[in-house]
Enzyme design. Sequence first.
Site, PDB file in Angstrom:
ATOM      1  N   LYS A  77       2.255   4.507   1.361  1.00  0.00           N
ATOM      2  CA  LYS A  77       2.270   4.994   2.744  1.00  0.00           C
ATOM      3  C   LYS A  77       1.963   6.489   2.721  1.00  0.00           C
ATOM      4  O   LYS A  77       2.809   7.306   2.348  1.00  0.00           O
ATOM      5  CB  LYS A  77       3.650   4.731   3.372  1.00  0.00           C
ATOM      6  CG  LYS A  77       3.691   5.057   4.844  1.00  0.00           C
ATOM      7  CD  LYS A  77       4.971   4.528   5.474  1.00  0.00           C
ATOM      8  CE  LYS A  77       4.920   4.625   6.985  1.00  0.00           C
ATOM      9  NZ  LYS A  77       4.779   5.997   7.471  1.00  0.00           N
ATOM     10  N   CYS A 109      37.850  19.259  28.779  1.00  0.00           N
ATOM     11  CA  CYS A 109      36.404  19.471  28.803  1.00  0.00           C
ATOM     12  C   CYS A 109      36.089  20.952  28.571  1.00  0.00           C
ATOM     13  O   CYS A 109      36.640  21.822  29.255  1.00  0.00           O
ATOM     14  CB  CYS A 109      35.848  19.024  30.154  1.00  0.00           C
ATOM     15  SG  CYS A 109      34.100  19.420  30.355  1.00  0.00           S
ATOM     16  N   TYR A 162      -6.794   1.830   5.900  1.00  0.00           N
ATOM     17  CA  TYR A 162      -5.840   0.787   5.528  1.00  0.00           C
ATOM     18  C   TYR A 162      -5.887  -0.457   6.404  1.00  0.00           C
ATOM     19  O   TYR A 162      -5.106  -1.386   6.186  1.00  0.00           O
ATOM     20  CB  TYR A 162      -4.418   1.340   5.488  1.00  0.00           C
ATOM     21  CG  TYR A 162      -3.958   1.987   6.773  1.00  0.00           C
ATOM     22  CD1 TYR A 162      -3.921   3.357   6.897  1.00  0.00           C
ATOM     23  CD2 TYR A 162      -3.583   1.207   7.864  1.00  0.00           C
ATOM     24  CE1 TYR A 162      -3.505   3.965   8.073  1.00  0.00           C
ATOM     25  CE2 TYR A 162      -3.171   1.789   9.038  1.00  0.00           C
ATOM     26  CZ  TYR A 162      -3.127   3.159   9.141  1.00  0.00           C
ATOM     27  OH  TYR A 162      -2.731   3.746  10.299  1.00  0.00           O
ATOM     28  N   CYS A 199      34.724  22.263  32.079  1.00  0.00           N
ATOM     29  CA  CYS A 199      35.495  22.304  33.327  1.00  0.00           C
ATOM     30  C   CYS A 199      37.001  22.175  33.119  1.00  0.00           C
ATOM     31  O   CYS A 199      37.758  22.166  34.096  1.00  0.00           O
ATOM     32  CB  CYS A 199      35.010  21.209  34.279  1.00  0.00           C
ATOM     33  SG  CYS A 199      35.455  19.553  33.729  1.00  0.00           S
ATOM     34  N   CYS A 221      34.031  13.269  29.911  1.00  0.00           N
ATOM     35  CA  CYS A 221      34.610  14.062  30.978  1.00  0.00           C
ATOM     36  C   CYS A 221      34.288  13.293  32.255  1.00  0.00           C
ATOM     37  O   CYS A 221      33.132  13.066  32.575  1.00  0.00           O
ATOM     38  CB  CYS A 221      33.959  15.450  31.022  1.00  0.00           C
ATOM     39  SG  CYS A 221      34.319  16.338  32.544  1.00  0.00           S
ATOM     40  N   GLU A 274       0.862  -1.193   0.000  1.00  0.00           N
ATOM     41  CA  GLU A 274       0.000   0.000   0.000  1.00  0.00           C
ATOM     42  C   GLU A 274       0.890   1.232   0.000  1.00  0.00           C
ATOM     43  O   GLU A 274       1.942   1.227   0.637  1.00  0.00           O
ATOM     44  CB  GLU A 274      -0.867   0.040   1.275  1.00  0.00           C
ATOM     45  CG  GLU A 274      -1.769  -1.158   1.452  1.00  0.00           C
ATOM     46  CD  GLU A 274      -2.185  -1.336   2.917  1.00  0.00           C
ATOM     47  OE1 GLU A 274      -2.027  -0.389   3.714  1.00  0.00           O
ATOM     48  OE2 GLU A 274      -2.668  -2.430   3.240  1.00  0.00           O
ATOM     49  N   CYS A 293      31.927  18.355  37.270  1.00  0.00           N
ATOM     50  CA  CYS A 293      31.908  19.201  36.075  1.00  0.00           C
ATOM     51  C   CYS A 293      30.602  19.994  36.048  1.00  0.00           C
ATOM     52  O   CYS A 293      29.519  19.422  36.170  1.00  0.00           O
ATOM     53  CB  CYS A 293      32.009  18.328  34.818  1.00  0.00           C
ATOM     54  SG  CYS A 293      31.805  19.245  33.286  1.00  0.00           S
ATOM     55  N   LYS A 341      10.778   2.924   3.137  1.00  0.00           N
ATOM     56  CA  LYS A 341      10.795   4.387   3.137  1.00  0.00           C
ATOM     57  C   LYS A 341      11.547   4.909   1.928  1.00  0.00           C
ATOM     58  O   LYS A 341      12.652   4.451   1.639  1.00  0.00           O
ATOM     59  CB  LYS A 341      11.503   4.888   4.402  1.00  0.00           C
ATOM     60  CG  LYS A 341      10.733   4.609   5.669  1.00  0.00           C
ATOM     61  CD  LYS A 341       9.651   5.642   5.876  1.00  0.00           C
ATOM     62  CE  LYS A 341       9.511   5.926   7.342  1.00  0.00           C
ATOM     63  NZ  LYS A 341       8.938   7.173   7.693  1.00  0.00           N
ATOM     64  N   ASP A 379       1.444  10.226   3.700  1.00  0.00           N
ATOM     65  CA  ASP A 379       2.081  11.125   4.662  1.00  0.00           C
ATOM     66  C   ASP A 379       0.993  11.997   5.283  1.00  0.00           C
ATOM     67  O   ASP A 379       0.736  13.107   4.840  1.00  0.00           O
ATOM     68  CB  ASP A 379       3.126  11.989   3.958  1.00  0.00           C
ATOM     69  CG  ASP A 379       3.982  12.759   4.944  1.00  0.00           C
ATOM     70  OD1 ASP A 379       3.938  12.429   6.148  1.00  0.00           O
ATOM     71  OD2 ASP A 379       4.687  13.678   4.516  1.00  0.00           O
TER      72      ASP A 379
END
Length: 670
Positions: A117, A409, A227, A412, A427, A115, A432, A315, A119
Amino acid sequence: MSDAPRAAELRELLRRHNHAYHVLDQPTVDDATYDLLLRELQSLEEADPALRTADSPTQRVGAAASTAFAEIAHLQPMLSLANARDIDELVAFHERVVRLLAAAGIDEPPTYVTEAKIDGLAISLLYRDGVFERGATRGNGEVGEDVTANLRTVRTLPLSFGDPQAPTLVEVRGEIYIPRAAFDRMNDERAAHGLPVYMNPRNTAAGSLRQIDPRQTATRPLALWCYAVGVLDGVAFASHHEALAWLGARGLPINPLTAVHRSIESVVAECARIGELRPSLPYDIDGVVVKVDAIAMQQALGSVGRDPRWAVAFKFPATTRTTRLLDIRVNVGRTGALNPYAVLEAVEVGGVTVRMATLHNEEDIHRKDVRVGDTVIVQRAGDVIPQVVGPVLDLRPDGAVPFAMPERCPACSEPIVKPDGEVQHRCLNLRCPSRGLELLRHFVSRGALDIEGVGDKLVARLFELGLIARPSDLYRITQEQLEGLDGFKERSAANAVASIAASRGRPFGRVLFGLGIPHVGEVIAQAVARHFGTVDRLAAASAQEVADVEGVGSVIAEAVVGWFADADNAALVADLVALGVNLELGADERLAVGHLTGTAFVITGTLSVPRAELEARIVAAGGKIAGSVSACTDYLVAGEAAGSKLAKATRLGVAVLDEAGIVQLLAASA
DNA sequence: CGGCCTCGAGTTCC
DNA sequence: CTCGAGGCCG
């Protein structure tokens, strides 16, 4: 002093948020904030009715959109679909189906239905005795919103089957959408009237279905394709295509791009064919749904989590755009993980402006080989989350350098490490500031303490001001402190303080989740809470004992024990307890229906029924039987002449049930 | 030990 | 939504 300027300001704010919510379907504030603004305006108007203008948002029925629709539980959950992104994955799906069918003793090759699909927006329709009774949005799959009045305005939705033999109950699944031509026409008209135009058909359909006033919905060109059948009384179908034909015969619109296939090759060809048709179709589609046709096979295949194993969504490739990668920056998450993200030159992708996208980790960036200054391809994964696909190498500027993770980091300045075998840089500094802030955000978030009125922004502000550093500090915040912040009104300050106080009573499992122990998410936290009952018992447990919890292995168990071993964490827990935050299971939770899962029992003494029988009943209810009493034991079931086990249970504070007690507990969980 | 499944964690847009 | 990884079953 007049409140008129504030009232005018509120009206304008609400009008703008309303527009963003309903017209653009892109909310600018969360529902709670909207409600707060609306209530403020209402109280001003009550105090001085002269302020009540005809166009005030308070005069629109149900302006508080968040509460306008009743919740409806679907008779059967609305499942989601696994995705196949290419032909290989489609073939893999088919092979899995064949394999699983063979395992179930079915050697016959599966027939498939394909089927288009659509949207649009998934909905569920309920027909009673052939008459449309109510309809709901998909929601979370279990529970959706009642949009019956709005659905009645959809012209292609039959209000009855015109069938005297109609079954008592039919639940129909479908997709609401807006045809392209109608969408363009509507926008032309709006433009001609000086009204803003809508961004895309899907979002407009979503917004239209959630209109408060059905007369508004009636002006939108909504359409419907059905559907599937959810529940049906009295009619049994042997195949999906028969069910579709049955629906079609009763006037429910079935998309013509529906076909039956005897081989996976035919399915693949159909996906290609529909892909070619896509640009010329009068409505938007984003793929092809492939379903095993025979109902018996569907049942044999079953489902995993929310995904049926008998269906897959092929898709189409997402729409992509190119833009400049301006910068790569790095966030430090609650767990210390460094998360690089792309700062992009604003670009429209699928009707939305994208400015940022996550880059996951260093490996990901190098695999894609994107560099600052590159022109990059951007798409929206699953048509939602923006993603950087890769660079356009021809457009790479001279001197563009590969990305390197910072060695220290960014929050820190502590050294960054990347443990062997792990993808993430981290980190490790438990103090921190970035980690501290992220933990606070996590603590107040929806699934954890769910402190309404205390969102990301407020938390960040209080954190910067040094008013809160750890979760427990929240409970010491006063209304006066909040009112001191600019832009903070007395009312919202009082609300925030009240909701912080109210969060002290959240269930143990959610508080535990809020603590942010590594690897302990909502599910594990709940299981651990159930198993141990109180933080004290959890904190005293060994890794071995923690690993007894269902779903917990050595890694998670070590993480939990390690967390409690940290002095700061222990102090935090003690602080929370002292402040009255709930860190133990409520009595109702222990006895909750069907909730013996993860509960540990020890049986002792003489009972009136064979012990094996009682054990079987406890296990059937999800409980576990252990041989000896420990801190992890939830209940000791003590019969006549119980001895040392009873003594030990009493000493450890383990709950003791007599035979009547366990029978009652089992009955409560049935 | 391998493969599946479930869970955790971080996320984008307005 | 998606990826990575922990847990568990065969």
